[in-house]
Design an enzyme around this catalytic site. Sequence first.
Site, PDB file in Angstrom:
ATOM      1  N   LYS A   1       0.833  -1.209   0.000  1.00  0.00           N
ATOM      2  CA  LYS A   1       0.000   0.000   0.000  1.00  0.00           C
ATOM      3  C   LYS A   1       0.870   1.262   0.000  1.00  0.00           C
ATOM      4  CE  LYS A   1      -4.002  -2.252   1.981  1.00  0.00           C
ATOM      5  NZ  LYS A   1      -4.636  -2.696   3.235  1.00  0.00           N
TER       6      LYS A   1
ATOM      7  N   LYS B   1      -4.396 -10.814  -7.523  1.00  0.00           N
ATOM      8  CA  LYS B   1      -5.680 -11.335  -7.071  1.00  0.00           C
ATOM      9  C   LYS B   1      -6.839 -10.427  -7.488  1.00  0.00           C
ATOM     10  CE  LYS B   1      -5.860  -8.951  -2.700  1.00  0.00           C
ATOM     11  NZ  LYS B   1      -6.742  -8.821  -1.595  1.00  0.00           N
TER      12      LYS B   1
ATOM     13  N   LYS C   1     -11.249  -5.447  -4.853  1.00  0.00           N
ATOM     14  CA  LYS C   1     -12.240  -4.388  -4.991  1.00  0.00           C
ATOM     15  C   LYS C   1     -11.656  -3.183  -5.716  1.00  0.00           C
ATOM     16  CE  LYS C   1     -14.479  -5.215  -0.598  1.00  0.00           C
ATOM     17  NZ  LYS C   1     -13.307  -4.963   0.257  1.00  0.00           N
TER      18      LYS C   1
HETATM   19  P1  ADP Z   1     -10.255  -6.400  -1.333  1.00  0.00           P
HETATM   20  O1  ADP Z   1      -8.848  -6.919  -1.365  1.00  0.00           O
HETATM   21  O2  ADP Z   1     -11.015  -6.757  -2.538  1.00  0.00           O
HETATM   22  O3  ADP Z   1     -10.358  -4.947  -0.967  1.00  0.00           O
HETATM   23  P2  ADP Z   1     -10.769  -7.066   1.360  1.00  0.00           P
HETATM   24  O4  ADP Z   1      -9.348  -6.707   1.582  1.00  0.00           O
HETATM   25  O5  ADP Z   1     -11.803  -6.215   1.994  1.00  0.00           O
HETATM   26  O6  ADP Z   1     -11.008  -7.161  -0.174  1.00  0.00           O
HETATM   27  O7  ADP Z   1     -10.980  -8.576   1.775  1.00  0.00           O
HETATM   28  C1  ADP Z   1     -12.098  -9.129   2.425  1.00  0.00           C
HETATM   29  C2  ADP Z   1     -11.950 -10.626   2.532  1.00  0.00           C
HETATM   30  O8  ADP Z   1     -11.918 -11.219   1.244  1.00  0.00           O
HETATM   31  C3  ADP Z   1     -10.651 -11.074   3.208  1.00  0.00           C
HETATM   32  O9  ADP Z   1     -10.910 -12.213   4.008  1.00  0.00           O
HETATM   33  C4  ADP Z   1      -9.761 -11.442   2.069  1.00  0.00           C
HETATM   34  O10 ADP Z   1      -8.826 -12.445   2.427  1.00  0.00           O
HETATM   35  C5  ADP Z   1     -10.748 -11.985   1.072  1.00  0.00           C
HETATM   36  N1  ADP Z   1     -10.257 -11.799  -0.292  1.00  0.00           N
HETATM   37  C6  ADP Z   1     -10.156 -10.617  -0.958  1.00  0.00           C
HETATM   38  N2  ADP Z   1      -9.697 -10.811  -2.216  1.00  0.00           N
HETATM   39  C7  ADP Z   1      -9.506 -12.152  -2.335  1.00  0.00           C
HETATM   40  C8  ADP Z   1      -9.077 -12.997  -3.404  1.00  0.00           C
HETATM   41  N3  ADP Z   1      -8.785 -12.493  -4.598  1.00  0.00           N
HETATM   42  N4  ADP Z   1      -8.985 -14.323  -3.181  1.00  0.00           N
HETATM   43  C9  ADP Z   1      -9.325 -14.847  -1.966  1.00  0.00           C
HETATM   44  N5  ADP Z   1      -9.762 -14.112  -0.938  1.00  0.00           N
HETATM   45  C10 ADP Z   1      -9.861 -12.785  -1.098  1.00  0.00           C
END
Ligand code: ADP
Length: 334
Positions: free
Chosen positions: A115, A197, A200
């Site tokens: 980040k 990955k 969002k």
């Molecule tokens: P993002 O990375 O999309 O902003 P968050 O950080 O809010 O999402 O993650 C919320 C949950 O979703 C966490 O438990 C995270 O491990 C899971 N998660 C987010 N992206 C992935 C992914 N691409 N594959 C597996 N789990 C994910």
Amino acid sequence: MEKNKEIVLSGIRPTGFLHLGNYFGALKNWARMQYEYECYFFIADWHSLTTHADTSELSLITRRLVAELIGGGLDPEKCTIYAQSDIPEIPELYLYLNMLAYKGELEKTVTFKEKARRQPDNINAGLLTYPVLQAADILIHRCHYVPVGKDQEQHIEMTRNFAERFNHRYGDVFPVPKAFSYGKDLVKILSLDGSGKMSKSEQQMNTVYLNDDDELIRKKIMKARTDQGPTEPNSTKPEYIQGLFTLLGLVSSQEVLTKFENDFNLCQIRYGDMKKQLADDLIRFIAPIRNKAAVLQNDPAEIDRILTMGAEKARKSAESTLVEVRKALGFRHL
Ligand code: ADP
Ligand code: TRP
């Protein structure tokens, strides 16, 4: 709520629409765990400030997320759903844990480095201590299991360290929590171009959201990165191809998966056919979630009720932990 059940907690930041990574990495496990454990699931709105300073849509996204989580299988009568910012006990625990967290280990955290690289002009202290706030979220309910995706593994490891340090220094207050997944490994859903990955905040066309309509899902899948196919039998799959197979394994039948696995191993795979099948199966999978979320989103009073009920239950649990924490620290001046 039954007594003596082990405690589960997880959270998600209100930074966008839910996507397949959130679903398979987190929500799918949450929906199952609510029947087996005492579960707390929350919207990490304070955490979102570390990267998303603009709060004009925060409330809207938080409430939409509640609808999406319920659309994806959470039952507010079975688990406790709340917004982090409704629990003032969390920052007090965060303050204590900050004294047990070292600058060096925080600076080494993978998510911090990533980040900081992305927002070099805003490397704020909240970003650095993000894992400490996360540890406070988890420890405030003296939680045992944290269902998260693979990307969160290091944060849970840090939480374990902070809990152990606290217990060692001040007395046994916290169970040492573990990351949890029903499968044998934590899940990682790759972006459709195979670079990193699904997320969002990543490229929207490479992430499938639970809110996407049928047409858009099909369009995204048909545009997913593939190649000419393997030339050697039983080759190792490139990451972007493996990503598509992972999705097929999650939403298609065993038969379909085996067929395309065999075609790949025999160098006969037709990625166009595979993507068409994957799109059909994903559409069938996502439509009911999207529809259920939409119904709830049109009922703001129900979302209010869920968040109020959740905050009340969560604060009760948080307060009782803080009593123990203060006692252990010796803060009982009044
Ligand atoms: P993002 O990375 O999309 O902003 P968050 O950080 O809010 O999402 O993650 C919320 C949950 O979703 C966490 O438990 C995270 O491990 C899971 N998660 C987010 N992206 C992935 C992914 N691409 N594959 C597996 N789990 C994910
Ligand atoms: N850091 C998590 C993520 O980005 C969100 C989160 C905040 C969380 N607090 C938590 C997850 C506590 C599990 C437990 O996905």
